[in-house]
Scaffold this active site. Structure first.
Site, mmCIF file in Angstrom:
data_model
loop_
_atom_site.group_PDB
_atom_site.id
_atom_site.type_symbol
_atom_site.label_atom_id
_atom_site.label_comp_id
_atom_site.label_asym_id
_atom_site.label_seq_id
_atom_site.Cartn_x
_atom_site.Cartn_y
_atom_site.Cartn_z
ATOM 1 N N HIS A 62 51.149 34.183 34.814
ATOM 2 C CA HIS A 62 50.726 35.251 34.195
ATOM 3 C C HIS A 62 52.217 36.069 33.736
ATOM 4 C CE1 HIS A 62 46.308 35.862 35.100
ATOM 5 N NE2 HIS A 62 46.385 34.727 34.734
ATOM 6 N N GLU A 93 52.835 39.470 33.689
ATOM 7 C CA GLU A 93 53.229 40.303 34.235
ATOM 8 C C GLU A 93 54.159 39.799 35.662
ATOM 9 O OE1 GLU A 93 49.135 41.564 33.003
ATOM 10 O OE2 GLU A 93 50.373 39.823 33.332
ATOM 11 N N CYS A 119 45.401 41.340 35.388
ATOM 12 C CA CYS A 119 44.455 40.814 36.318
ATOM 13 C C CYS A 119 44.498 41.303 37.745
ATOM 14 C CB CYS A 119 44.306 39.319 36.657
ATOM 15 S SG CYS A 119 45.661 38.694 37.410
ATOM 16 N N CYS A 175 48.002 40.306 39.287
ATOM 17 C CA CYS A 175 49.039 40.815 38.630
ATOM 18 C C CYS A 175 49.165 42.409 39.067
ATOM 19 C CB CYS A 175 49.191 40.833 37.245
ATOM 20 S SG CYS A 175 49.374 38.927 36.694
#
Length: 159
Positions: free
Chosen positions: A69, A71, A97, A100
């Site tokens: 992801h 982040e 999410c 993250c």
């Protein structure tokens, strides 16, 4: 930080997101210091040295095992160059999410700014709304401020 600067950094996060090869959702993240200095950034994609041209790796559910992801990519990029994230703000195109969110909390980031247009995306919301609510709950408990903003153009910002 003013909403003008939030809009600029959200626009930058959206630019970074455009570099993603994800076929359904392009996510970008930019980490910024208190004095408005942009630092590490990331987008959702495969780890370094992993072939992202193999078609089946892009299909659900397999893609979730291959994709990092945005982040966490931004946080990992900070670690690669020794960039201290304590007290920084992360600008993201979508609500983080829970994985993250935990990385954001552990790294010392104190503010999360999310592009509000992502919560208006019905397909994304259908897939991620419950996880986003969980992340919001974690941020609130840890006293990490979470704001929503819009990635406006420079002309819109000048008004």
């Amino acid at each position: 930080m003013s909403s003008k600067w939030d809009a600029r950094f959200l626009r930058l996060a959206n630019e970074v997101a455009s570099w993603s090869k994800d076929r359904s959702t392009k996510v970008g993240a930019v980490i910024v210091t208190d004095d408005k200095t942009p630092g590490p950034y990331g987008y959702n994609g495969f780890p370094r040295m992993i072939d992202d041209e193999i078609e089946e790796r892009h299909e659900r559910p397999n893609k979730y095992d291959w994709t990092e992801h945005a982040e966490r990519n931004a946080i990992y990029n900070a670690a690669r160059v020794g960039f201290n994230l304590t007290g920084c703000t992360i600008y993201v195109t979508h609500v983080p999410c829970p994985d993250c969110a935990r990385a954001i909390l552990q790294s010392g980031i104190k503010r999360v700014v999310v592009d509000k247009s992502s919560v208006e995306d019905a397909d994304f919301q259908k897939r991620w709304d419950e996880k986003g609510q969980f992340s919001e709950k974690m941020f609130a408990e840890a006293k990490v401020k979470m704001d929503y903003g819009h990635a406006l153009s420079e002309d819109d910002i000048r008004g």
